[in-house]
Scaffold this active site. Structure first.
Site, short mmCIF file in Angstrom:
data_model
loop_
_atom_site.label_atom_id
_atom_site.label_comp_id
_atom_site.label_asym_id
_atom_site.label_seq_id
_atom_site.Cartn_x
_atom_site.Cartn_y
_atom_site.Cartn_z
N SER A 1 -1.63 -15.61 18.26
CA SER A 1 -2.65 -16.60 17.88
C SER A 1 -3.22 -17.25 19.13
O SER A 1 -2.52 -17.39 20.14
CB SER A 1 -2.04 -17.68 16.99
OG SER A 1 -2.97 -18.73 16.76
N TYR B 1 4.63 -23.89 15.06
CA TYR B 1 3.90 -22.64 14.85
C TYR B 1 3.39 -22.10 16.18
O TYR B 1 3.53 -20.90 16.48
CB TYR B 1 2.74 -22.88 13.89
CG TYR B 1 1.82 -21.70 13.73
CD1 TYR B 1 2.14 -20.65 12.86
CD2 TYR B 1 0.62 -21.62 14.45
CE1 TYR B 1 1.28 -19.56 12.71
CE2 TYR B 1 -0.23 -20.53 14.30
CZ TYR B 1 0.10 -19.51 13.43
OH TYR B 1 -0.73 -18.43 13.30
#
Length: 213
Positions: free
Chosen positions: A109, A122
């Site tokens: 990401s 995350y």
């Protein structure tokens, strides 16, 4: 291999002349990698009699996380179990099944390089994947296996629809002037899986459309 695939995905693959089968296994608990690969071995005999595969794409993950002050140990454990531990052991157990010259691709990401403290755990899982990629590339190079990770930015998917669509502020960061589409990311993954990408390994490919540059 398609660990969990909607019927529409399977139908599209088959309509395009391919063959596909779903493999279902929960992720995030101890033994999940073994359960998935056992299911793959059983289901895949009619597709690859030698039990081997050429490409492993680790795409499963969860996006739940909180800011540091609100983050609980249970939440931390869950996001790391699914996003970091599961791909680690799925890859470990894939290695005997992966042909020399194969491909391993992780979906990381953009938050691995962009600070977003509101989802701090995350973000850390994606940084762990990028580091894992680097080490795998060094280990598996002698087998001709490449390992790379792809860092998407904001992508217009159904999961993001509630907060993303019709939200101009959320769409203003990419240099290319729009948010990503699923095919933007899929095309990069597909390229890394081809022989044309045989000389790319140990890399994190920014797929944010130039977000926050």
């Amino acid at each position: 291999m398609i660990p969990i695939a909607p019927v529409s995905v399977l139908e599209k693959i088959r309509a395009d002349g391919g063959r596909a089968f779903p493999v279902h296994a929960p992720l995030g608990s101890h033994g999940d990698a073994a359960r998935l690969w056992n299911a793959f071995d059983r289901a895949g005999r009619g597709y690859a009699p030698d039990g081997k595969l050429d490409i492993l794409v680790n795409n499963a993950g969860i996006g739940r996380s909180s800011a540091l002050a609100e983050l609980t140990e249970a939440e931390f454990d869950e996001v790391f179990a699914v996003n970091a531990r599961a791909p680690f052991f799925l890859t470990q157990q894939a290695l005997p099944r992966l042909r020399d010259g194969g491909r391993i691709i992780y979906i990381s990401s953009g938050v691995a390089r962009i600070a977003m403290p509101e989802i701090i755990a995350y973000n850390a899982t994606k940084g762990a994947l990028d580091n894992f990629t680097l080490n795998l590339a060094a280990q598996l190079g002698p087998r001709g296996i490449t390992a790379n990770s792809v860092r998407p930015g904001i992508v217009d998917t159904d999961v993001n629809a509630a907060w993303l669509r019709d939200n101009p502020a959320a769409q203003a960061h990419a240099a290319l002037g729009r948010i990503g589409r699923p095919d933007d990311i899929a095309d990069i993954v597909a390229l890394l899986a081809t022989p044309d990408a045989r000389w790319i390994t140990g890399q994190t490919i920014d797929a944010t459309g130039g977000s926050h540059i």
